[in-house]
Design an enzyme around this catalytic site. Structure first.
Site, PDB file in Angstrom:
ATOM      1  N   TYR A  58      -0.803  -4.724  -0.332  1.00 37.56           N
ATOM      2  CA  TYR A  58      -1.144  -3.686   0.642  1.00 37.56           C
ATOM      3  C   TYR A  58      -0.632  -4.131   2.009  1.00 37.56           C
ATOM      4  O   TYR A  58      -1.289  -4.900   2.717  1.00 37.56           O
ATOM      5  CB  TYR A  58      -2.658  -3.417   0.670  1.00 37.56           C
ATOM      6  N   LEU A 205     -11.740   9.225  -6.293  1.00 30.89           N
ATOM      7  CA  LEU A 205     -11.784  10.577  -5.728  1.00 30.89           C
ATOM      8  C   LEU A 205     -10.466  11.297  -5.995  1.00 30.89           C
ATOM      9  O   LEU A 205     -10.134  12.272  -5.317  1.00 30.89           O
ATOM     10  CB  LEU A 205     -12.049  10.504  -4.213  1.00 30.89           C
ATOM     11  N   GLY A 206      -9.718  10.809  -6.971  1.00 25.52           N
ATOM     12  CA  GLY A 206      -8.437  11.442  -7.279  1.00 25.52           C
ATOM     13  C   GLY A 206      -7.512  11.426  -6.074  1.00 25.52           C
ATOM     14  O   GLY A 206      -6.868  12.423  -5.756  1.00 25.52           O
ATOM     15  N   GLY A 208      -8.198  11.549  -3.112  1.00 21.17           N
ATOM     16  CA  GLY A 208      -8.662  12.530  -2.121  1.00 21.17           C
ATOM     17  C   GLY A 208      -8.769  13.944  -2.659  1.00 21.17           C
ATOM     18  O   GLY A 208      -9.506  14.766  -2.116  1.00 21.17           O
ATOM     19  N   PHE A 209      -8.071  14.231  -3.750  1.00 20.47           N
ATOM     20  CA  PHE A 209      -8.013  15.626  -4.208  1.00 20.47           C
ATOM     21  C   PHE A 209      -9.377  16.177  -4.648  1.00 20.47           C
ATOM     22  O   PHE A 209      -9.720  17.326  -4.363  1.00 20.47           O
ATOM     23  CB  PHE A 209      -7.005  15.776  -5.368  1.00 20.47           C
TER      24      PHE A 209
HETATM   25  N1  LIG Z   1      -5.197  -1.456  -8.749  1.00 16.14           N
HETATM   26  C1  LIG Z   1      -4.374  -0.529  -8.336  1.00 16.14           C
HETATM   27  O1  LIG Z   1      -3.247  -0.431  -8.785  1.00 16.14           O
HETATM   28  C2  LIG Z   1      -4.840   0.442  -7.282  1.00 16.14           C
HETATM   29  C3  LIG Z   1      -4.131   1.633  -7.053  1.00 16.14           C
HETATM   30  C4  LIG Z   1      -4.611   2.507  -6.073  1.00 16.14           C
HETATM   31  C5  LIG Z   1      -5.750   2.187  -5.354  1.00 16.14           C
HETATM   32  N2  LIG Z   1      -6.409   1.016  -5.594  1.00 16.14           N
HETATM   33  C6  LIG Z   1      -7.640   0.651  -4.865  1.00 16.14           C
HETATM   34  O2  LIG Z   1      -8.595   1.697  -5.007  1.00 16.14           O
HETATM   35  C7  LIG Z   1      -9.028   2.138  -3.727  1.00 16.14           C
HETATM   36  C8  LIG Z   1      -9.358   3.619  -3.748  1.00 16.14           C
HETATM   37  O3  LIG Z   1      -8.300   4.383  -4.274  1.00 16.14           O
HETATM   38  P1  LIG Z   1      -7.447   5.422  -3.435  1.00 16.14           P
HETATM   39  O4  LIG Z   1      -7.553   5.091  -1.996  1.00 16.14           O
HETATM   40  O5  LIG Z   1      -6.107   5.485  -4.055  1.00 16.14           O
HETATM   41  O6  LIG Z   1      -8.105   6.830  -3.735  1.00 16.14           O
HETATM   42  P2  LIG Z   1      -9.516   7.538  -3.534  1.00 16.14           P
HETATM   43  O7  LIG Z   1     -10.551   6.573  -3.144  1.00 16.14           O
HETATM   44  O8  LIG Z   1      -9.690   8.362  -4.744  1.00 16.14           O
HETATM   45  O9  LIG Z   1      -9.192   8.536  -2.339  1.00 16.14           O
HETATM   46  C9  LIG Z   1      -8.834   8.103  -1.072  1.00 16.14           C
HETATM   47  C10 LIG Z   1      -8.373   9.304  -0.265  1.00 16.14           C
HETATM   48  O10 LIG Z   1      -9.424  10.271  -0.196  1.00 16.14           O
HETATM   49  C11 LIG Z   1      -9.748  10.574   1.143  1.00 16.14           C
HETATM   50  N3  LIG Z   1     -11.228  10.632   1.177  1.00 16.14           N
HETATM   51  C12 LIG Z   1     -12.097   9.619   0.922  1.00 16.14           C
HETATM   52  N4  LIG Z   1     -13.377  10.041   0.984  1.00 16.14           N
HETATM   53  C13 LIG Z   1     -13.327  11.361   1.271  1.00 16.14           C
HETATM   54  C14 LIG Z   1     -14.309  12.348   1.460  1.00 16.14           C
HETATM   55  N5  LIG Z   1     -15.597  12.065   1.347  1.00 16.14           N
HETATM   56  N6  LIG Z   1     -13.898  13.614   1.759  1.00 16.14           N
HETATM   57  C15 LIG Z   1     -12.585  13.914   1.873  1.00 16.14           C
HETATM   58  N7  LIG Z   1     -11.598  13.003   1.702  1.00 16.14           N
HETATM   59  C16 LIG Z   1     -11.964  11.738   1.401  1.00 16.14           C
HETATM   60  C17 LIG Z   1      -9.158   9.476   1.986  1.00 16.14           C
HETATM   61  O11 LIG Z   1      -8.665   9.984   3.199  1.00 16.14           O
HETATM   62  P3  LIG Z   1      -9.258   9.509   4.626  1.00 16.14           P
HETATM   63  O12 LIG Z   1      -8.876   8.107   4.810  1.00 16.14           O
HETATM   64  O13 LIG Z   1      -8.548  10.446   5.550  1.00 16.14           O
HETATM   65  O14 LIG Z   1     -10.728   9.737   4.533  1.00 16.14           O
HETATM   66  C18 LIG Z   1      -7.975   8.983   1.130  1.00 16.14           C
HETATM   67  O15 LIG Z   1      -6.810   9.706   1.421  1.00 16.14           O
HETATM   68  C19 LIG Z   1      -7.876   1.747  -2.798  1.00 16.14           C
HETATM   69  O16 LIG Z   1      -8.304   1.660  -1.457  1.00 16.14           O
HETATM   70  C20 LIG Z   1      -7.430   0.455  -3.375  1.00 16.14           C
HETATM   71  O17 LIG Z   1      -8.253  -0.602  -2.896  1.00 16.14           O
HETATM   72  C21 LIG Z   1      -5.961   0.163  -6.548  1.00 16.14           C
END
Ligand SMILES: NC(=O)c1ccc[n+]([C@@H]2O[C@H](COP(=O)([O-])OP(=O)(O)OC[C@H]3O[C@@H](n4cnc5c(N)ncnc54)[C@H](OP(=O)(O)O)[C@@H]3O)[C@@H](O)[C@H]2O)c1
Length: 328
Positions: A58, A205-206, A208-209
């Site tokens: 990251y 959260l997909g 963000g979706f």
């Molecule tokens: N192991 C792997 O390969 C891998 C891959 C991907 C991710 N990860 C880890 O998993 C974590 C989470 O996954 P992710 O960030 O991909 O996806 P996520 O948690 O499903 O979604 C994050 C997105 O949702 C938005 N969001 C969050 N809470 C919200 C709410 N309550 N209402 C509206 N929008 C919201 C955020 O935007 P804002 O910032 O604008 O709120 C961001 O764009 C990452 O931070 C990372 O540490 C690991």
């Protein structure tokens, strides 16, 4: 205070919901302002979050350095998870889990995280050119040296999980899992249950979706990873709104938001599951943390199941070149 959960049989205790920190530095557009990011991470801790997720990849260590600074005042009260496994810490360059590289990443991560141990060290993606026995053996040595406390894998397939676990018990698998990506239910969750391995759903959260905040007219920054994800094409975003409509309906009856329903659904699947939603915004952090207090009834779960069964999610979760890296 937030409830805690234990990742499988490892004994590693974490808050029921963790904080995914990737988006503060990488993946979803420009990095957040550093002092705002530090405030956000500390606010999470103040609200009971004790499980923080980062990776070398990251922003090539910058996200680890951010966590190092933010978590230093209460380091002993939190669990820090990071990941190795990409060449030069750059996911664009492909996997690199050679033993000497794993040791190098561990030492560099310890410095950046301002700590003397990594609580959970994941292999970010399985590396076909390094036998899993060597990867697990290298982490085992790091554990014996005290530099690492627990071993994890990410997006690994069943065979890799079994091999790794035979050499060094795996505490957790981190893979994508959410209401719009349920493949782990087929083979992976039963395997984890059998072996006593915890599960950390990423992108719960997909991306963000599932929160309802993204529509067909949302435009992403040019550096946003979602621009290349088929599931996020304009057409597919439009079609996939049907999923959000279901979450809104269920949420309305529970006084919960779609994001909270999506997280509460994951928590309801198994007691050894700890999702790591990511956000850069304090009000969303509070909303997400609130999901830990929502217990869906069997009736709620049934309604979700029935409604989602009628909808076909449109678009792959990864473009082809990234799809090749998962499930190995
Ligand atoms: N192991 C792997 O390969 C891998 C891959 C991907 C991710 N990860 C880890 O998993 C974590 C989470 O996954 P992710 O960030 O991909 O996806 P996520 O948690 O499903 O979604 C994050 C997105 O949702 C938005 N969001 C969050 N809470 C919200 C709410 N309550 N209402 C509206 N929008 C919201 C955020 O935007 P804002 O910032 O604008 O709120 C961001 O764009 C990452 O931070 C990372 O540490 C690991």
């Amino acid at each position: 205070m937030m409830k805690t959960r234990t990742l499988g049989k490892s004994g590693l205790e974490v808050s029921a919901l963790g904080l995914g920190c990737m988006g503060l530095s990488y993946g979803y557009g420009p990095a957040a302002d550093r002092s705002d990011a530090i405030k956000l991470i500390r606010a999470a801790f103040e609200r009971g979050v004790t499980f923080f997720d980062t990776a070398e990849a990251y922003a090539q260590g910058a996200n680890e350095a951010l966590l190092g600074e933010a978590l230093e005042p209460f380091r002993d009260q939190v669990v820090i998870a990071t990941k190795f496994g990409f060449q030069d810490g750059d996911a664009g360059k492909g996997q690199d889990s050679r033993p000497e590289r794993i040791r190098e990443v561990a030492d560099a991560a310890l410095k950046r995280l301002r700590t003397d141990r990594i609580d959970l060290f994941y292999q970010h993606r399985v590396d076909a050119s390094v036998p899993m026995d060597d990867v697990a053996g290298t982490v085992k040595d790091l554990i014996q040296q005290g530099k690492v406390k627990h071993f994890g894998l990410s997006e690994a397939g069943a065979q890799s999980i079994r091999r790794a676990h035979a050499v060094q018990p795996v505490a957790a698998l981190q893979s994508e899992y959410s209401l719009w990506w349920r493949e782990p239910e087929k083979e992976i969750l039963p395997l984890l249950e059998e072996l006593g391995i915890g599960f950390v759903p990423f992108s719960p959260l997909g991306k963000g979706f599932l929160t309802g905040a993204i529509s067909e007219s949302t435009s992403f920054d040019k550096s946003d990873f979602r621009n290349i994800v088929p599931r996020f094409s304009e057409e597919n975003r439009k079609a996939n709104q049907a999923l959000v409509d279901v979450l809104k309906q269920i949420g309305a009856s529970l006084d919960a938001t779609p994001a909270q329903v999506a997280l509460a659904w994951l928590l309801a699947q198994k007691p050894w599951i700890t999702p790591i939603p990511g956000t850069t915004k304090l009000h969303r952090l509070e909303e997400n943390v609130g999901a830990a207090g929502i217990e869906l009834t069997p009736g709620n779960l049934n309604t979700i199941e029935t409604a989602f069964a009628k909808i076909t999610v449109q678009g792959d979760r990864y473009p082809a070149h990234l799809q090749e890296r998962v499930g190995k």
